[in-house]
Scaffold this active site. Structure first.
Site, short mmCIF file in Angstrom:
data_model
loop_
_atom_site.label_atom_id
_atom_site.label_comp_id
_atom_site.label_asym_id
_atom_site.label_seq_id
_atom_site.Cartn_x
_atom_site.Cartn_y
_atom_site.Cartn_z
N ASN A 145 -72.86 74.43 -45.12
CA ASN A 145 -72.38 74.92 -43.83
C ASN A 145 -72.65 76.43 -43.84
O ASN A 145 -71.86 77.19 -44.37
CB ASN A 145 -70.89 74.59 -43.70
CG ASN A 145 -70.28 75.12 -42.42
OD1 ASN A 145 -70.96 75.74 -41.60
ND2 ASN A 145 -69.00 74.89 -42.24
N ARG A 148 -74.54 71.16 -41.84
CA ARG A 148 -73.83 71.26 -40.57
C ARG A 148 -74.71 72.11 -39.66
O ARG A 148 -74.97 73.28 -39.96
CB ARG A 148 -72.49 71.94 -40.76
CG ARG A 148 -71.75 72.09 -39.47
CD ARG A 148 -70.53 72.94 -39.67
NE ARG A 148 -69.68 72.90 -38.50
CZ ARG A 148 -68.57 73.60 -38.39
NH1 ARG A 148 -68.15 74.34 -39.38
NH2 ARG A 148 -67.86 73.53 -37.29
N HIS A 190 -67.06 71.28 -32.87
CA HIS A 190 -66.13 70.73 -33.88
C HIS A 190 -66.24 69.21 -33.97
O HIS A 190 -65.29 68.52 -34.37
CB HIS A 190 -64.66 71.11 -33.56
CG HIS A 190 -64.34 72.55 -33.82
ND1 HIS A 190 -63.53 73.29 -33.00
CD2 HIS A 190 -64.73 73.38 -34.81
CE1 HIS A 190 -63.44 74.53 -33.47
NE2 HIS A 190 -64.16 74.61 -34.57
N LEU A 209 -57.32 73.45 -35.14
CA LEU A 209 -56.85 74.84 -35.02
C LEU A 209 -57.16 75.61 -36.30
O LEU A 209 -56.36 75.65 -37.24
CB LEU A 209 -55.34 74.85 -34.74
CG LEU A 209 -54.85 74.00 -33.56
CD1 LEU A 209 -53.32 74.07 -33.44
CD2 LEU A 209 -55.50 74.46 -32.25
N GLY A 210 -58.35 76.18 -36.36
CA GLY A 210 -58.74 77.03 -37.49
C GLY A 210 -59.05 78.40 -36.97
O GLY A 210 -58.46 78.84 -35.96
N ARG A 240 -62.18 85.01 -31.15
CA ARG A 240 -62.87 84.67 -29.89
C ARG A 240 -61.87 84.53 -28.75
O ARG A 240 -60.74 84.08 -28.95
CB ARG A 240 -63.64 83.35 -30.06
CG ARG A 240 -64.87 83.48 -30.90
CD ARG A 240 -65.52 82.13 -31.14
NE ARG A 240 -65.50 81.77 -32.54
CZ ARG A 240 -65.70 80.55 -33.03
NH1 ARG A 240 -65.93 79.54 -32.20
NH2 ARG A 240 -65.68 80.32 -34.32
N GLY A 265 -56.96 74.73 -40.57
CA GLY A 265 -56.07 75.66 -41.26
C GLY A 265 -54.70 75.85 -40.61
O GLY A 265 -53.66 75.65 -41.25
N GLU A 322 -64.88 68.16 -42.86
CA GLU A 322 -66.22 68.10 -42.25
C GLU A 322 -67.30 67.84 -43.32
O GLU A 322 -68.27 67.15 -43.05
CB GLU A 322 -66.51 69.42 -41.52
CG GLU A 322 -65.68 69.55 -40.25
CD GLU A 322 -65.34 70.98 -39.89
OE1 GLU A 322 -64.74 71.69 -40.75
OE2 GLU A 322 -65.65 71.41 -38.77
#
Ligand code: ADP
Length: 420
Positions: free
Chosen positions: A9, A94, A182, A210-211, A242, A329, A380
């Site tokens: 990733n 990824r 995601h 929610l990371g 962001r 997380g 993932e």
């Protein structure tokens, strides 16, 4: 000789990886997770076993100027020394954007790489780095099969209405539409739900990833119906750095009144906004939860407010709600955030079990709650490993959907003839 799959990733300044080992006619297992961070400054390579024990660590000075390709060499060398030469049989990546064309994972070839490079303008901060890692592996180990797994693929089934942007329609023809991201995480969550709560998995569920990046996905029967991220991974919820959902008029204002260039606005929206921008303290939820600063609280309040508002919107897309799943997380570890979201969703019949929530249980709603609330640890990398196997050995690999992989558990079993 054990056989292994590497998942990568790759971002602008870090490459996260996981290594899965497969044995003949035996379950595959996670052998290591790690990352190379500080790419572009002072790189640091670290690999741990599934229990977190350090397996190897290397550092380089900023003056070495090492980039992705030079840093993948020590990773591949370490795999050889750790598992033996010829042990690595495939690499799964990824890749953030698969565009309109790629609705499922695909083996990378020169043609596919060229196709994916054309999508760079749609994901300028992710796609080039994802592809740089694949190119580097192709140069370092040209015989190694590589598979691209897309963050957008899970949302391919969304209706044209859910993906349309209300712009002049000629832009849709060049791919200006909502995609959603995601997807590997949501696919994993859907598969785990099918296993842990099959009746719920068949119903109307909102998953909250929610990371640092954050989004929601509305799923019916484990398939994406709607999601908060859109054309880019900027849309939707407030994230670490962001902005999330933003009136486009604010962008025009910044450009016209503050004379900010497109590049400056882009940097602000991706890197200086969100929890960091509002708090002025940190993008890290742990720091904000521990802070007594009023701006930290304001950032947390907006983070929760927007999650709750978007859950309301996605509940409408689903025509009701049976389940809510927290993940990544913050979703997996921040009990106060889960509690605050659930409290504000009381109107929907959400009732959080305070003890179960604080205690880190998988089911955190009360028996009376009209909406079942669960916590699922996403993975993932496991999804990428499963897809890589499925893509390269379709005849002898169970569908990743039917058999999700878990850290330290089976990815699949091999028969002797399967090995490349
Ligand atoms: P990424 O999107 O980079 O993969 P993660 O899924 O690891 O990120 O999520 C990172 C976020 O999770 C950070 O905001 C971090 O503060 C938060 N987090 C991790 N552990 C905890 C915890 N115990 N309590 C609160 N927040 C946490």
């Amino acid at each position: 000789m054990p056989k292994a799959i590497l998942t990568l990733n790759a971002g602008s300044s870090s490459i996260k990886f996981a290594l899965y080992e497969m044995a003949m006619a035996a379950p595959a297992r996670l052998v290591s997770r790690g990352q190379i961070e500080g790419i572009g400054s002072a790189p640091h390579f670290i690999a741990r076993d599934p229990d977190g024990t350090l397996l190897t660590e290397q550092r380089w000075p900023a003056s070495a100027g090492l980039q992705h390709e030079a840093l993948l060499t020590p990773l591949l060398d370490w795999i050889t020394s750790h598992l033996g030469a010829e042990s690595l049989v495939a690499v799964g990546h990824r890749i953030v954007h698969g565009g309109d064309a790629y609705a499922r994972p695909v083996r990378l070839s020169v043609g596919v790489m060229a196709d994916l490079a054309k999508l760079t303008p749609l994901a300028p901060l992710h796609q080039p780095h994802n592809l740089a890692a694949a190119r580097a592996v192709a140069r370092l180990r040209p015989d190694l099969p590589q598979v691209a797994c897309f963050d957008t693929a899970f949302h391919h089934g969304m209706t044209p209405t859910a993906t349309r942007l209300a712009l002049p329609r000629k832009y849709a023809a060049e791919g200006v539409r909502r995609y959603g991201f995601h997807g590997l995480s949501y696919e994993y969550i859907a598969a785990r739900l099918r296993e842990q709560a099959p009746a719920l998995a068949a119903g109307r569920v909102i998953a909250a990833h929610l990371g640092n990046g954050a989004s929601l996905c509305a799923m019916r029967d484990g398939r994406s119906v709607d999601t908060t991220m859109g054309f880019t991974a900027l849309d939707g919820l407030v994230m670490g750095t962001r902005c999330g959902n933003l009136d486009p008029g604010a962008v025009l204002y910044l450009q016209q009144v503050h004379k900010l260039s497109a590049a400056a606005v882009e940097h602000m929206l991706y890197h200086d906004s969100g929890l960091l921008g509002i708090s002025g303290i940190s993008n890290d939820m742990r720091t904000l939860l521990a802070s007594s600063d009023v701006h930290a609280q304001e950032a947390i309040d907006l983070f929760v407010f927007r999650i709750v508002r978007e859950i309301g919107a996605l509940t409408s897309s689903l025509g009701g709600l049976d389940g809510l799943v927290f993940s990544a997380g913050i979703g997996e570890h921040a009990a106060p955030i889960r509690a605050a979201v659930c409290t504000r969703l009381a109107w929907l019949g959400v009732e959080c079990d305070a003890a179960a929530n604080a205690g880190g249980a998988a089911l955190i709603s009360t028996p009376h709650s009209r909406v079942q609330v669960r916590v699922v640890a996403t993975d993932e990398e496991a999804m990428i490993a499963a897809h890589t196997m499925q893509t390269l050995y379709p005849a002898s690999t169970p569908s990743p959907e039917a058999q999700p992989v878990h850290p330290g558990h089976a990815v699949r079993s091999f028969a002797a003839g399967d090995m490349p």
